[in-house]
Enzyme design. Structure first.
Site, PDB file in Angstrom:
ATOM      1  N   ASP A  29       0.877  -1.177   0.014  1.00 39.07           N
ATOM      2  CA  ASP A  29      -0.003   0.026  -0.245  1.00 39.07           C
ATOM      3  C   ASP A  29       1.025   1.231   0.058  1.00 39.07           C
ATOM      4  O   ASP A  29       0.591   2.304  -0.723  1.00 39.07           O
ATOM      5  CB  ASP A  29      -0.886   0.009   1.171  1.00 39.07           C
ATOM      6  CG  ASP A  29      -0.399  -0.115   2.522  1.00 39.07           C
ATOM      7  OD1 ASP A  29       0.785  -0.275   2.501  1.00 39.07           O
ATOM      8  OD2 ASP A  29      -1.219  -0.085   3.592  1.00 39.07           O
ATOM      9  N   ASP A  52       6.985   4.097   3.434  1.00 35.91           N
ATOM     10  CA  ASP A  52       7.046   5.406   4.134  1.00 35.91           C
ATOM     11  C   ASP A  52       8.414   5.711   4.422  1.00 35.91           C
ATOM     12  O   ASP A  52       9.439   5.878   3.778  1.00 35.91           O
ATOM     13  CB  ASP A  52       6.163   5.306   5.220  1.00 35.91           C
ATOM     14  CG  ASP A  52       5.943   6.467   6.171  1.00 35.91           C
ATOM     15  OD1 ASP A  52       5.135   7.041   6.361  1.00 35.91           O
ATOM     16  OD2 ASP A  52       6.957   6.736   6.986  1.00 35.91           O
TER      17      ASP A  52
END
Ligand code: 5GP
Length: 179
Positions: free
Chosen positions: A103, A106
């Protein structure tokens, strides 16, 4: 809905469904082109990637397989704190071409851990397809070859991503509103 509230936090819409779909289609076309004849095994990382995986896979037209993994954190005995363990991979990935479907990347530490774990199982190649990338947060050197969208550092929810378990069901992506 242009803004939503989840528990104590407010979020406003930042990437609409139509734009997400356009970029997912682009990534699917790139993958169809690059993995023709390679019989890739897509490994979707649950829970966050479920919506991206669904929309992406509907547009993959080459022969392929798909499976799902989960990363669970636990407090390790090492001073580095949280360690993520990979669960659910029952396939033999020896000599397979793997495409991880994630997804969001980061700091990149989760992806690095996943690559380490998969790397011990003798795959031929591992590639990364991520719905989102926060380039300014990346702490490790990663080749995220397929990225649908690059976003700023702010916390987001929707389209599979959650805040404290909620918000995964929205078709759009929402960014936290600073209060
Ligand atoms: P990393 O290890 O790359 O720092 O973090 C990756 C994981 O952190 C993602 O798979 C996701 O679960 C979570 N994460 C990072 N940024 C966000 C964000 O903006 N929103 C949400 N909902 N989760 C995020």
């Amino acid at each position: 809905m242009d803004s939503i509230k989840i528990k104590d936090k407010c979020f406003s819409i930042s990437i609409k469904s139509e734009e997400i779909q356009k970029e997912v289609t682009r990534v699917a076309e790139e993958i169809n082109r690059d993995f023709e004849g390679k019989n890739p095994l897509f490994l979707s990382v649950l829970n966050g990637a479920f919506m991206f995986t669904s929309d992406l896979m509907k547009q993959i037209t080459i022969p392929c397989e798909i499976s799902f993994v989960k990363l669970a954190s636990y407090q390790g005995v090492l001073s580095s704190g949280h360690i993520k363990e990979v669960f659910g991979l029952t396939e033999d990935i020896t000599d397979r071409v793997i495409v991880i479907v994630e997804d969001i990347v980061d700091t990149g530490l989760t992806m690095q851990r996943l690559l380490e774990s998969l790397g011990t199982r003798s795959p031929r190649e591992i590639h990364i397809a991520s719905l989102l990338l926060k380039p300014d947060k990346l702490q490790v050197s990663l080749d995220v070859k397929y990225v649908a969208m690059r976003i700023p550092n702010d916390f987001i929810v929707g389209y599979g991503l959650d805040y404290d378990g909620f918000g995964r069901n929205y078709p759009h992506i929402y960014t936290i509103v600073n209060d």
